[in-house]
Design a protein around this motif. Structure first.
Motif, PDB file in Angstrom:
ATOM      1  N   PHE A  18       0.504  -4.876  -5.889  1.00 25.98           N
ATOM      2  CA  PHE A  18      -0.108  -5.376  -7.132  1.00 25.98           C
ATOM      3  C   PHE A  18       0.938  -5.468  -8.249  1.00 25.98           C
ATOM      4  O   PHE A  18       0.810  -6.291  -9.161  1.00 25.98           O
ATOM      5  N   HIS A  23       2.208   4.371   0.350  1.00 27.04           N
ATOM      6  CA  HIS A  23       2.467   2.937   0.093  1.00 27.04           C
ATOM      7  C   HIS A  23       3.802   2.766  -0.631  1.00 27.04           C
ATOM      8  O   HIS A  23       4.650   1.976  -0.219  1.00 27.04           O
ATOM      9  N   MET A  24       3.981   3.524  -1.685  1.00 29.22           N
ATOM     10  CA  MET A  24       5.248   3.461  -2.432  1.00 29.22           C
ATOM     11  C   MET A  24       6.423   3.813  -1.516  1.00 29.22           C
ATOM     12  O   MET A  24       7.497   3.223  -1.604  1.00 29.22           O
ATOM     13  N   CYS A  74      -7.564   6.818  -6.458  1.00 33.91           N
ATOM     14  CA  CYS A  74      -6.263   6.842  -5.782  1.00 33.91           C
ATOM     15  C   CYS A  74      -6.212   8.032  -4.832  1.00 33.91           C
ATOM     16  O   CYS A  74      -6.489   9.163  -5.227  1.00 33.91           O
ATOM     17  N   MET A  75      -5.810   7.757  -3.600  1.00 34.82           N
ATOM     18  CA  MET A  75      -5.760   8.817  -2.582  1.00 34.82           C
ATOM     19  C   MET A  75      -4.764   9.928  -2.917  1.00 34.82           C
ATOM     20  O   MET A  75      -4.945  11.070  -2.516  1.00 34.82           O
ATOM     21  N   VAL A  76      -3.733   9.596  -3.681  1.00 39.16           N
ATOM     22  CA  VAL A  76      -2.703  10.592  -4.004  1.00 39.16           C
ATOM     23  C   VAL A  76      -3.183  11.517  -5.129  1.00 39.16           C
ATOM     24  O   VAL A  76      -3.047  12.738  -5.052  1.00 39.16           O
ATOM     25  N   GLU A  82      -5.085   9.495 -13.424  1.00 35.46           N
ATOM     26  CA  GLU A  82      -5.800   9.156 -12.180  1.00 35.46           C
ATOM     27  C   GLU A  82      -6.295  10.419 -11.470  1.00 35.46           C
ATOM     28  O   GLU A  82      -7.020  10.325 -10.473  1.00 35.46           O
ATOM     29  N   ASN A 106      -3.813  -1.522 -11.629  1.00 34.76           N
ATOM     30  CA  ASN A 106      -3.777  -1.215 -10.184  1.00 34.76           C
ATOM     31  C   ASN A 106      -4.937  -1.904  -9.466  1.00 34.76           C
ATOM     32  O   ASN A 106      -5.867  -1.264  -8.978  1.00 34.76           O
ATOM     33  N   CYS A 110       3.110   9.068  -2.259  1.00 31.96           N
ATOM     34  CA  CYS A 110       2.258   7.895  -2.012  1.00 31.96           C
ATOM     35  C   CYS A 110       2.802   7.172  -0.776  1.00 31.96           C
ATOM     36  O   CYS A 110       3.944   6.694  -0.790  1.00 31.96           O
ATOM     37  N   VAL A 146       4.678  -1.385  -5.462  1.00 33.93           N
ATOM     38  CA  VAL A 146       3.634  -1.810  -4.519  1.00 33.93           C
ATOM     39  C   VAL A 146       3.170  -3.231  -4.835  1.00 33.93           C
ATOM     40  O   VAL A 146       3.544  -3.806  -5.864  1.00 33.93           O
TER      41      VAL A 146
HETATM   42 FE1  SF4 Z   1      -1.881   3.244  -5.636  1.00 41.58          FE
HETATM   43 FE2  SF4 Z   1      -0.025   4.911  -4.670  1.00 41.58          FE
HETATM   44 FE3  SF4 Z   1      -0.331   4.625  -7.356  1.00 41.58          FE
HETATM   45 FE4  SF4 Z   1      -2.170   5.850  -5.886  1.00 41.58          FE
HETATM   46  S1  SF4 Z   1      -0.068   6.514  -6.220  1.00 41.58           S
HETATM   47  S2  SF4 Z   1      -2.562   4.327  -7.484  1.00 41.58           S
HETATM   48  S3  SF4 Z   1      -2.151   4.700  -3.955  1.00 41.58           S
HETATM   49  S4  SF4 Z   1       0.322   3.052  -5.904  1.00 41.58           S
END
Ligand code: SF4
Ligand code: 13P
Length: 323
Positions: free
Chosen positions: A77, A281-282, A186-188, A214, A128, A279, A75
């Motif tokens: 960052f 985004h990933m 983190c949403m996940v 997380e 992150n 995720c 991602v």
């Molecule tokens: Fe960010 Fe995705 Fe990692 Fe969660 S799982 S911290 S949204 S990169």
């Protein structure tokens, strides 16, 4: 010039008859490029990568590569961190819009004001976060070195920990500190259902629950092991258990299964029926986008030099402290 601005990636159709694995290997050699991938990438991308790792491993690998091009399959960052550490390289990211909900939960202007309200505090930020947040921080940490970094500071040192309140609370617990926490998450990792995991543990009495820090405290409290993605993977290889319930993004299961084919891995269930432990985004990155970005050398991650230098200091501090 291929237009990727609106979409965030090179939107050119890829010939479906192409053997993308062979084509990507060819391009890597021709261009002296390296592919760095996080464990949350889809299996095909992990299989074509030159290095797969957690955030700390990826940062170290980006810093020391002598390739001319770094394709960062992760991602935003993470690609930023690669550029910060190795600015002479062309850093490509298959999809510029592959962001991070945790990083987004900490806007720089609000964080600056938060910092001002807590004078005399050292700022430790989880990797992150955006380059702007890094530039406002004193030390960066990852999930694999956060405890050691906090432990390296005198007990009486006041600390702000950002942006992940769950990792921060976990580190407070294991170090006995009382760090001030930014309210990000983190949403996940917040989606796992304690109730469903408890039921799963009942049905799989010998399974070990392993979790990324997380996750929320109730999940971490019942976990047999808590660690970064690399630490979780290593644990499943070394531990004698043959079944594991895995509370982190489901991409890591690919390497776990590959490393221990005789063991069983169960993705921890989310609190609804969706595939929320993927995720989003990933998972924006695909093999086609990796191919196109290497072929067209776009999108490229660029950064103002002033910001890069300011963001580099706290990362260097982390690397010094975690050698
Ligand atoms: Fe960010 Fe995705 Fe990692 Fe969660 S799982 S911290 S949204 S990169
Ligand atoms: P790791 O550093 O443990 O790989 O974590 C990265 C991440 O984004 C977790 O959500």
């Amino acid at each position: 010039m291929i237009d990727f601005e609106g979409k965030g990636f090179v939107d050119v159709d890829v010939d479906p008859s192409l053997d993308l694995f062979a084509e990507i290997e060819k391009l890597k050699k021709e261009k002296n490029a390296v592919i760095l991938a996080h464990y949350y990438q889809e299996p095909d991308i992990q299989d074509i990568a030159d290095y797969i790792g957690d955030s700390l491993g990826l940062a170290r690998s980006a810093a020391k590569t002598d390739a001319d091009i770094i394709v960062f399959a992760g991602v935003h960052f993470m690609a930023e961190t690669a550029k910060i550490l190795n600015p002479g390289k062309k850093v490509l990211i298959p999809d510029l819009k592959a962001g991070c909900s945790l990083s987004d939960s900490c806007p720089p202007e609000l964080f600056r004001r938060f910092k001002d309200k807590h004078p005399n505090h050292i700022v430790i930020s989880y990797i992150n976060c955006s380059a702007e947040i890094k530039a406002l921080s004193d030390i960066i940490c990852t999930s694999s070195n956060a405890k050691d970094i906090v432990d390296s500071l005198p007990k009486e040192q006041k600390i702000i920990f950002a942006p992940d309140k769950n990792l921060g609370a976990y580190i407070n617990k294991v170090t006995g500190r009382d760090m001030v926490l930014w309210n990000g998450a983190c949403m996940v990792h917040e989606i796992f259902s304690l109730e469903k995991i408890t039921r799963l543990k009942e049905r799989h009495k010998n399974a070990k629950l392993i979790a990324h820090p997380e996750c929320e405290e109730p999940i971490l409290r019942i976990a047999d092991f808590v660690g970064s993605t690399t630490a979780l993977l290593q644990y499943t290889q070394k531990d004698s258990a043959s079944e594991f319930i895995v509370a982190t993004e489901s991409g890591i299961l690919h390497k776990m299964i590959e490393a221990s084919p005789g063991k069983t891995f169960i993705a921890a269930p989310p609190d609804n029926a969706c595939a929320c432990n993927d995720c989003p985004h990933m998972k924006r990155n695909t093999l086609e986008k990796v191919y196109n970005c290497l072929l067209y050398e776009q999108p490229e991650l660029l950064m103002a030099e002033e910001l890069r230098l300011a963001a580099r200091k706290p990362i260097d501090r982390m690397l010094e402290l975690s050698n």
